[in-house]
Design a protein around this motif. Structure first.
Motif, PDB file in Angstrom:
ATOM      1  N   ASP A 194       0.820  -1.211   0.000  1.00  0.00           N
ATOM      2  CA  ASP A 194       0.000   0.000   0.000  1.00  0.00           C
ATOM      3  C   ASP A 194       0.857   1.265   0.000  1.00  0.00           C
ATOM      4  OD1 ASP A 194      -2.494  -1.393   0.220  1.00  0.00           O
ATOM      5  OD2 ASP A 194      -1.975  -1.807   2.300  1.00  0.00           O
ATOM      6  N   ILE A 195       2.110   1.126   0.448  1.00  0.00           N
ATOM      7  CA  ILE A 195       2.970   2.303   0.602  1.00  0.00           C
ATOM      8  C   ILE A 195       3.866   2.512  -0.603  1.00  0.00           C
ATOM      9  CG2 ILE A 195       4.777   3.380   1.999  1.00  0.00           C
ATOM     10  CD1 ILE A 195       3.913   1.402   4.262  1.00  0.00           C
ATOM     11  N   SER A 196       4.522   1.420  -1.031  1.00  0.00           N
ATOM     12  CA  SER A 196       5.561   1.547  -2.043  1.00  0.00           C
ATOM     13  C   SER A 196       4.977   1.944  -3.386  1.00  0.00           C
ATOM     14  CB  SER A 196       6.311   0.226  -2.182  1.00  0.00           C
ATOM     15  OG  SER A 196       7.186   0.305  -3.276  1.00  0.00           O
ATOM     16  N   ARG A 197       5.673   2.830  -4.068  1.00  0.00           N
ATOM     17  CA  ARG A 197       5.244   3.216  -5.398  1.00  0.00           C
ATOM     18  C   ARG A 197       5.964   2.414  -6.478  1.00  0.00           C
ATOM     19  NH1 ARG A 197       5.608   9.481  -4.894  1.00  0.00           N
ATOM     20  NH2 ARG A 197       6.459   8.803  -2.917  1.00  0.00           N
ATOM     21  N   ALA A 198       6.844   1.525  -6.035  1.00  0.00           N
ATOM     22  CA  ALA A 198       7.574   0.699  -7.001  1.00  0.00           C
ATOM     23  C   ALA A 198       6.585  -0.163  -7.771  1.00  0.00           C
ATOM     24  CB  ALA A 198       8.565  -0.196  -6.274  1.00  0.00           C
ATOM     25  N   HIS A 199       6.965  -0.538  -8.971  1.00  0.00           N
ATOM     26  CA  HIS A 199       6.104  -1.392  -9.755  1.00  0.00           C
ATOM     27  C   HIS A 199       6.021  -2.755  -9.085  1.00  0.00           C
ATOM     28  CE1 HIS A 199       4.248  -3.108 -13.265  1.00  0.00           C
ATOM     29  NE2 HIS A 199       3.946  -1.874 -13.552  1.00  0.00           N
ATOM     30  N   LEU A 200       4.805  -3.272  -8.941  1.00  0.00           N
ATOM     31  CA  LEU A 200       4.614  -4.512  -8.190  1.00  0.00           C
ATOM     32  C   LEU A 200       5.495  -5.649  -8.685  1.00  0.00           C
ATOM     33  CD1 LEU A 200       0.995  -5.427  -7.220  1.00  0.00           C
ATOM     34  CD2 LEU A 200       2.944  -4.830  -5.809  1.00  0.00           C
ATOM     35  N   ALA A 201       5.553  -5.779 -10.003  1.00  0.00           N
ATOM     36  CA  ALA A 201       6.328  -6.877 -10.577  1.00  0.00           C
ATOM     37  C   ALA A 201       7.807  -6.736 -10.233  1.00  0.00           C
ATOM     38  CB  ALA A 201       6.137  -6.929 -12.086  1.00  0.00           C
TER      39      ALA A 201
ATOM     40  N   GLY B  58      -4.125  -0.190 -19.870  1.00  0.00           N
ATOM     41  CA  GLY B  58      -3.302  -0.232 -18.675  1.00  0.00           C
ATOM     42  C   GLY B  58      -3.457  -1.512 -17.874  1.00  0.00           C
ATOM     43  N   THR B  59      -2.321  -2.098 -17.497  1.00  0.00           N
ATOM     44  CA  THR B  59      -2.295  -3.195 -16.529  1.00  0.00           C
ATOM     45  C   THR B  59      -0.863  -3.376 -16.050  1.00  0.00           C
ATOM     46  OG1 THR B  59      -2.596  -5.543 -16.108  1.00  0.00           O
ATOM     47  CG2 THR B  59      -2.069  -4.943 -18.363  1.00  0.00           C
ATOM     48  N   GLY B  60      -0.706  -3.763 -14.809  1.00  0.00           N
ATOM     49  CA  GLY B  60       0.640  -3.991 -14.286  1.00  0.00           C
ATOM     50  C   GLY B  60       0.976  -5.464 -14.198  1.00  0.00           C
ATOM     51  N   SER B  61       0.062  -6.313 -14.628  1.00  0.00           N
ATOM     52  CA  SER B  61       0.233  -7.743 -14.417  1.00  0.00           C
ATOM     53  C   SER B  61       0.808  -8.431 -15.658  1.00  0.00           C
ATOM     54  CB  SER B  61      -1.132  -8.351 -14.054  1.00  0.00           C
ATOM     55  OG  SER B  61      -1.268  -9.652 -14.584  1.00  0.00           O
ATOM     56  N   PRO B  62       1.993  -9.041 -15.555  1.00  0.00           N
ATOM     57  CA  PRO B  62       2.571  -9.741 -16.709  1.00  0.00           C
ATOM     58  C   PRO B  62       1.623 -10.799 -17.285  1.00  0.00           C
ATOM     59  CG  PRO B  62       4.186  -9.541 -14.963  1.00  0.00           C
ATOM     60  CD  PRO B  62       2.886  -9.068 -14.392  1.00  0.00           C
ATOM     61  N   ARG B  63       0.833 -11.426 -16.442  1.00  0.00           N
ATOM     62  CA  ARG B  63      -0.142 -12.400 -16.924  1.00  0.00           C
ATOM     63  C   ARG B  63      -1.163 -11.737 -17.854  1.00  0.00           C
ATOM     64  NH1 ARG B  63      -5.295 -13.272 -15.403  1.00  0.00           N
ATOM     65  NH2 ARG B  63      -5.068 -11.706 -13.776  1.00  0.00           N
ATOM     66  N   ARG B  64      -1.655 -10.575 -17.444  1.00  0.00           N
ATOM     67  CA  ARG B  64      -2.638  -9.882 -18.283  1.00  0.00           C
ATOM     68  C   ARG B  64      -1.977  -9.302 -19.529  1.00  0.00           C
ATOM     69  NH1 ARG B  64      -5.279  -7.200 -12.926  1.00  0.00           N
ATOM     70  NH2 ARG B  64      -6.865  -8.796 -12.507  1.00  0.00           N
ATOM     71  N   VAL B  65      -0.758  -8.799 -19.378  1.00  0.00           N
ATOM     72  CA  VAL B  65      -0.035  -8.253 -20.528  1.00  0.00           C
ATOM     73  C   VAL B  65       0.104  -9.327 -21.600  1.00  0.00           C
ATOM     74  CG1 VAL B  65       2.184  -7.375 -21.357  1.00  0.00           C
ATOM     75  CG2 VAL B  65       1.281  -6.585 -19.164  1.00  0.00           C
ATOM     76  N   ALA B  66       0.602 -10.486 -21.192  1.00  0.00           N
ATOM     77  CA  ALA B  66       0.876 -11.554 -22.153  1.00  0.00           C
ATOM     78  C   ALA B  66      -0.403 -11.994 -22.861  1.00  0.00           C
ATOM     79  CB  ALA B  66       1.523 -12.735 -21.438  1.00  0.00           C
ATOM     80  N   GLN B  67      -1.472 -12.140 -22.094  1.00  0.00           N
ATOM     81  CA  GLN B  67      -2.712 -12.635 -22.703  1.00  0.00           C
ATOM     82  C   GLN B  67      -3.383 -11.554 -23.556  1.00  0.00           C
ATOM     83  OE1 GLN B  67      -4.660 -16.104 -20.443  1.00  0.00           O
ATOM     84  NE2 GLN B  67      -4.104 -14.702 -18.806  1.00  0.00           N
TER      85      GLN B  67
ATOM     86  N   ASP C 260      -1.557  -5.454 -31.413  1.00  0.00           N
ATOM     87  CA  ASP C 260      -1.309  -4.055 -31.790  1.00  0.00           C
ATOM     88  C   ASP C 260      -1.463  -3.071 -30.626  1.00  0.00           C
ATOM     89  OD1 ASP C 260      -4.230  -4.844 -32.159  1.00  0.00           O
ATOM     90  OD2 ASP C 260      -4.358  -2.658 -32.203  1.00  0.00           O
ATOM     91  N   LEU C 261      -2.008  -3.520 -29.502  1.00  0.00           N
ATOM     92  CA  LEU C 261      -2.291  -2.587 -28.404  1.00  0.00           C
ATOM     93  C   LEU C 261      -1.010  -2.048 -27.780  1.00  0.00           C
ATOM     94  CD1 LEU C 261      -5.126  -4.540 -26.570  1.00  0.00           C
ATOM     95  CD2 LEU C 261      -5.382  -2.599 -28.150  1.00  0.00           C
ATOM     96  N   GLU C 262      -1.090  -0.861 -27.252  1.00  0.00           N
ATOM     97  CA  GLU C 262       0.012  -0.342 -26.453  1.00  0.00           C
ATOM     98  C   GLU C 262      -0.315  -0.620 -24.989  1.00  0.00           C
ATOM     99  OE1 GLU C 262       2.359   3.739 -25.208  1.00  0.00           O
ATOM    100  OE2 GLU C 262       0.881   3.821 -26.827  1.00  0.00           O
ATOM    101  N   ILE C 263       0.450  -1.528 -24.390  1.00  0.00           N
ATOM    102  CA  ILE C 263       0.182  -1.883 -23.001  1.00  0.00           C
ATOM    103  C   ILE C 263       0.956  -0.922 -22.098  1.00  0.00           C
ATOM    104  CG2 ILE C 263       0.158  -3.727 -21.294  1.00  0.00           C
ATOM    105  CD1 ILE C 263      -1.381  -4.571 -23.718  1.00  0.00           C
ATOM    106  N   VAL C 264       0.239  -0.282 -21.197  1.00  0.00           N
ATOM    107  CA  VAL C 264       0.850   0.722 -20.322  1.00  0.00           C
ATOM    108  C   VAL C 264       0.908   0.173 -18.893  1.00  0.00           C
ATOM    109  CG1 VAL C 264       0.675   3.084 -19.452  1.00  0.00           C
ATOM    110  CG2 VAL C 264      -0.149   2.539 -21.765  1.00  0.00           C
ATOM    111  N   PRO C 265       2.117   0.029 -18.332  1.00  0.00           N
ATOM    112  CA  PRO C 265       2.209  -0.492 -16.964  1.00  0.00           C
ATOM    113  C   PRO C 265       1.638   0.522 -15.970  1.00  0.00           C
ATOM    114  CG  PRO C 265       4.411  -0.193 -17.952  1.00  0.00           C
ATOM    115  CD  PRO C 265       3.423   0.415 -18.885  1.00  0.00           C
ATOM    116  N   ILE C 266       0.727   0.086 -15.130  1.00  0.00           N
ATOM    117  CA  ILE C 266       0.178   0.981 -14.108  1.00  0.00           C
ATOM    118  C   ILE C 266       0.057   0.228 -12.802  1.00  0.00           C
ATOM    119  CG2 ILE C 266      -1.156   2.533 -15.588  1.00  0.00           C
ATOM    120  CD1 ILE C 266      -3.647   0.846 -14.854  1.00  0.00           C
ATOM    121  N   ARG C 267      -0.051   0.970 -11.728  1.00  0.00           N
ATOM    122  CA  ARG C 267      -0.437   0.357 -10.463  1.00  0.00           C
ATOM    123  C   ARG C 267      -1.275   1.338  -9.670  1.00  0.00           C
ATOM    124  NH1 ARG C 267       3.006  -0.066  -5.431  1.00  0.00           N
ATOM    125  NH2 ARG C 267       1.075  -1.180  -5.176  1.00  0.00           N
ATOM    126  N   GLY C 268      -1.529   0.979  -8.423  1.00  0.00           N
ATOM    127  CA  GLY C 268      -2.449   1.783  -7.628  1.00  0.00           C
ATOM    128  C   GLY C 268      -3.748   1.017  -7.471  1.00  0.00           C
TER     129      GLY C 268
END
Ligand SMILES: NCc1[nH]cc(CCC(=O)O)c1CC(=O)O
Length: 311
Positions: A43-50, A120-129, A136-144
């Protein structure tokens, strides 16, 4: 009789699901339950979860409060729970699973998004699928939290985000969903939509009490899913999907558990996806066997490709 202290993350999603479990326990056992909010590293860290390295960033602080005795039990989203057992902590119950599927949130369905749309998604599982479905989509890493992510769509910064349907229901934002993914297109994360109740292993009476909200078919399903993850030595940030269903048995028929699992390369080009089935009592073996088959087909190589390429 003093109230049981239920440790929970403080987000709306977490407190909603914790309250639901607490109310159900009160209804079934007569024990009052009081929520105790706990801030976790996740909840605190702003680092990317992955990239936060290691699993359990939403869980460790809650476990510390169990060990110190500041709370009696904790409710976690099961998919955030590391597969490795924690010293002195018992998984006392698995609460009945909500809808486990992933959902696309935004104004347009996946097929209607323009070429190169920003999702937007930060999950490698969702990115890959996602990449496998729409290269063709541009996948944007996000969190929060989910609300923050939805706001990026409302603000026009993103065309869509992918979130768990169950979580959206818990924060009252099903309205944002334009499409719910068929698990055939997007396998959910192991344990998605299910909740875990943990307490200290030496609290035998409490373990028995919490077991009143255990849901055996959900426990069997998530056991199979999480065993895949454990054998692959992967965590919640791995490109691994796994989804099991347990058929309600007709009297004369044997109940049966069906498990699908996939490991996907982050570019979405290569994917290994397999399924298996068997009696729910064999959930762990079913998961173990499927993981071995995934590894035999090169899953370990695909899992090495964790980071999201900026592009
Ligand atoms: N890691 C965050 C997290 N943990 C559990 C859920 C959703 C609710 C659930 O799966 O029970 C979410 C958000 C999301 O993936 O959209």
């Amino acid at each position: 009789m003093t109230a049981l202290r239920l440790g929970t993350r403080k987000s709306l999603m977490a407190t909603t699901q914790s309250r639901r479990v607490g109310d159900e326990l009160t209804r079934l056992t007569g024990h009052a339950v009081e929520l105790v909010g706990v801030t976790t590293e996740g909840d605190i860290s702003r680092a990317h979860l992955a990239q936060m390295g290691g699993t359990g960033v939403f869980v460790s602080a809650l476990r510390d409060k169990l060990i110190s005795g500041e709370v009696d039990f904790a409710v976690h989203s099961l998919k955030d729970l590391p597969t490795a057992p924690a010293e002195g902590i018992t998984l006392a119950a698995v609460y009945r699973r909500d809808d486990p599927r992933d959902a696309l949130c935004g104004p347009l369905k996946l097929a209607d998004l323009p070429r190169g749309a920003r999702v937007g998604t930060g999950s490698p599982r969702r990115v890959a699928q996602l990449r496998a479905l729409r290269g063709d989509l541009e996948i944007v890493p996000i969190r929060g939290n989910a609300d923050t992510r939805l706001r990026k769509v409302a603000d026009g910064e993103l065309d869509a985000v992918v979130l768990a349907y169950a979580g959206l229901g818990r924060i009252g934002r099903r309205d944002a969903v334009v499409e719910v993914f068929d698990p055939a297109d997007m396998l959910p994360a192991p344990g998605q939509g299910a909740l875990a109740l943990e307490c200290r292993s030496d609290r035998l009476d409490l373990i028995e009490l919490l077991a009143t909200v255990d849901h055996a078919p959900t426990r069997a399903a998530v056991t199979a899913e999480r065993t895949v993850l454990a054998v692959l030595e992967a965590g919640c940030s791995a490109p691994v999907g796994a989804y099991a269903t347990v058929e309600d048995s007709a009297e004369e028929e044997q109940p049966s558990l069906h498990l699908s699992a996939c490991v996907a390369g982050i570019d979405g080009a290569r994917q290994v996806r397999l399924s298996g089935s068997g009696h729910p009592e064999r959930a762990e073996e079913i998961g173990r066997e499927l993981a071995a088959q995934l590894l035999a087909q090169g899953a370990d190589q695909l899992m090495g490709e964790r980071h999201i390429e900026p592009r």
